[in-house]
Design an enzyme around this catalytic site. Structure first.
Site, PDB file in Angstrom:
ATOM      1  N   LYS A  91      71.687  -7.010  34.278  1.00 57.66           N
ATOM      2  CA  LYS A  91      72.512  -5.831  34.099  1.00 57.66           C
ATOM      3  C   LYS A  91      73.615  -5.704  35.400  1.00 57.66           C
ATOM      4  O   LYS A  91      72.947  -5.582  36.642  1.00 57.66           O
ATOM      5  CB  LYS A  91      71.522  -4.664  34.161  1.00 57.66           C
ATOM      6  CG  LYS A  91      72.397  -3.067  34.194  1.00 57.66           C
ATOM      7  CD  LYS A  91      71.215  -2.068  33.926  1.00 57.66           C
ATOM      8  CE  LYS A  91      71.045  -0.872  34.906  1.00 57.66           C
ATOM      9  NZ  LYS A  91      72.277  -0.208  35.020  1.00 57.66           N
ATOM     10  N   GLY A 152      71.736   9.337  38.326  1.00 59.22           N
ATOM     11  CA  GLY A 152      70.794  10.281  38.968  1.00 59.22           C
ATOM     12  C   GLY A 152      71.133  11.670  38.895  1.00 59.22           C
ATOM     13  O   GLY A 152      70.782  12.672  39.584  1.00 59.22           O
ATOM     14  N   ALA A 179      72.853   5.748  32.374  1.00 55.04           N
ATOM     15  CA  ALA A 179      72.878   6.546  33.569  1.00 55.04           C
ATOM     16  C   ALA A 179      73.220   8.053  33.467  1.00 55.04           C
ATOM     17  O   ALA A 179      73.975   8.207  32.368  1.00 55.04           O
ATOM     18  CB  ALA A 179      73.894   6.120  34.711  1.00 55.04           C
ATOM     19  N   ASN A 201      66.374   6.299  34.011  1.00 52.80           N
ATOM     20  CA  ASN A 201      65.334   6.044  34.861  1.00 52.80           C
ATOM     21  C   ASN A 201      64.931   7.545  35.733  1.00 52.80           C
ATOM     22  O   ASN A 201      63.936   7.946  35.467  1.00 52.80           O
ATOM     23  CB  ASN A 201      65.858   5.051  36.153  1.00 52.80           C
ATOM     24  CG  ASN A 201      65.058   4.712  37.230  1.00 52.80           C
ATOM     25  OD1 ASN A 201      65.051   3.663  37.844  1.00 52.80           O
ATOM     26  ND2 ASN A 201      63.729   5.350  37.250  1.00 52.80           N
ATOM     27  N   THR A 202      65.985   7.966  36.287  1.00 54.57           N
ATOM     28  CA  THR A 202      65.482   9.084  37.375  1.00 54.57           C
ATOM     29  C   THR A 202      64.870  10.387  36.340  1.00 54.57           C
ATOM     30  O   THR A 202      63.882  11.025  36.857  1.00 54.57           O
ATOM     31  CB  THR A 202      66.890   9.906  37.914  1.00 54.57           C
ATOM     32  OG1 THR A 202      67.410   8.769  38.348  1.00 54.57           O
ATOM     33  CG2 THR A 202      66.574  10.945  38.937  1.00 54.57           C
TER      34      THR A 202
HETATM   35  C1  LIG Z   1      67.640   2.139  37.021  1.00 54.94           C
HETATM   36  C2  LIG Z   1      69.154   2.008  36.932  1.00 54.94           C
HETATM   37  O1  LIG Z   1      69.481   0.759  36.399  1.00 54.94           O
HETATM   38  C3  LIG Z   1      70.061   2.810  37.235  1.00 54.94           C
HETATM   39  O2  LIG Z   1      71.135   2.349  37.763  1.00 54.94           O
HETATM   40  C4  LIG Z   1      70.616   3.445  36.084  1.00 54.94           C
HETATM   41  O3  LIG Z   1      71.858   3.362  36.106  1.00 54.94           O
HETATM   42  C5  LIG Z   1      69.748   4.943  35.603  1.00 54.94           C
HETATM   43  O4  LIG Z   1      70.451   5.959  35.937  1.00 54.94           O
HETATM   44  P1  LIG Z   1      69.494   7.340  35.929  1.00 54.94           P
HETATM   45  O5  LIG Z   1      68.649   7.359  36.924  1.00 54.94           O
HETATM   46  O6  LIG Z   1      70.724   8.347  36.007  1.00 54.94           O
HETATM   47  O7  LIG Z   1      68.953   7.468  34.692  1.00 54.94           O
END
Ligand SMILES: CC(=O)[C@@H](O)[C@H](O)COP(=O)(O)O
EC number: 2.8.1.10
Length: 252
Positions: A91, A152, A179, A201-202
């Site tokens: 990635k 994030g 993201a 992720n966040t």
């Molecule tokens: C974990 C990862 O690869 C991050 O760079 C991704 O872009 C997730 O973004 P969020 O944390 O906003 O979900």
């Protein structure tokens, strides 16, 4: 299907910022995600133990170049990732702006060209720009990862029209929203629009209950995809009665 690999789950999960390794493991299981992404820098900090933990999940690992700000840094990090995780998946993140973590489109294309020519299966983290998407496809990318919003931020799909346009222009390319997703409803909306998958992720890692939130996202992504396949009704400006009036009883 990413680079010839068929997958059942359309949710990809990040592995950073969880309260504990045990909760991370439980969240991965609850989400149903078959692909997890890990930052080489995070991996560097966590060391071999963290790598073992990720391997033990049995999920396919998608290493990422988070935190890289130049072509050279990103390419070197990708080389390290290939050795550490024995995968050609990467990635690709090349950050161009410190405040927004917006990708640098020029460096991204250059790094993608180099890595594709070296046999990597590149998953570039990008803005929803159509020309950028064309250049990345020309470079050899068969998966694109347009952002929903800055990493994030939890803002969801900030430019739905731009994302719809991207989807329409690249019917044969796997498109993954990556993201900025803050709520399961936003992930479902992306899937309803016809995106192939969502990476986040966040929103899970920072939830009060990451395991419960991981489960919610897994179900939302599956529901959004089902809705897309079933065919959503068209929006209308005016009301259209949903109850037929023929054969109604005469009350007078
Ligand atoms: C974990 C990862 O690869 C991050 O760079 C991704 O872009 C997730 O973004 P969020 O944390 O906003 O979900």
């Amino acid at each position: 299907m990413f680079y010839g690999i068929p997958l059942t789950s359309r949710l990809l999960l990040g592995t950073a910022q969880y309260p504990s390794p045990a909760i991370l493991g439980e969240a991965i299981t609850a989400s149903g995600a078959e692909v997890i992404t890990v930052s080489l820098r995070r991996e560097g900090a966590g060391g071999g133990a963290f790598r073992e933990l990720l391997r033990d999940t049995g999920r396919r690992i998608l290493p990422n170049t988070a935190g890289c700000h130049s072509v050279r840094e990103a390419v070197t990090t990708a080389h390290m990732a290939r050795e550490l995780f024995a995968t050609n998946w990467i990635k690709l993140e090349v950050i161009g702006h410190a405040d927004t973590l917006q990708p640098d489109p020029f460096a991204l294309v250059e790094a993608a060209r180099i890595l594709c020519s070296e046999g990597f299966a590149v998953f570039p983290y990008m803005t929803e720009d159509l020309i950028l998407a064309e250049r990345l496809v020309e470079a050899g990318c068969r998966v694109l990862m347009p952002w929903g919003a800055p990493i994030g931020s939890g803002q969801g799909l900030r430019n739905p029209e731009g994302l719809r346009s991207l989807r329409a222009h690249f019917p044969g390319i796997a498109l993954v929203i990556d993201a900025g997703i803050g709520a399961p409803s936003q992930a479902a909306a992306a899937m309803e629009m016809g995106f192939d998958a969502v990476l986040l992720n966040t929103a899970v890692a920072k939830a009060r209950d990451p395991v419960g939130m991981a489960r919610a996202f897994g179900q939302a992504v599956a529901a959004g995809r089902l809705a897309h396949e079933a065919g959503l009704m068209l929006r209308r400006d005016m009301a259209v009665a949903s109850t037929p009036v023929f054969g109604m009883a005469e009350l007078a």
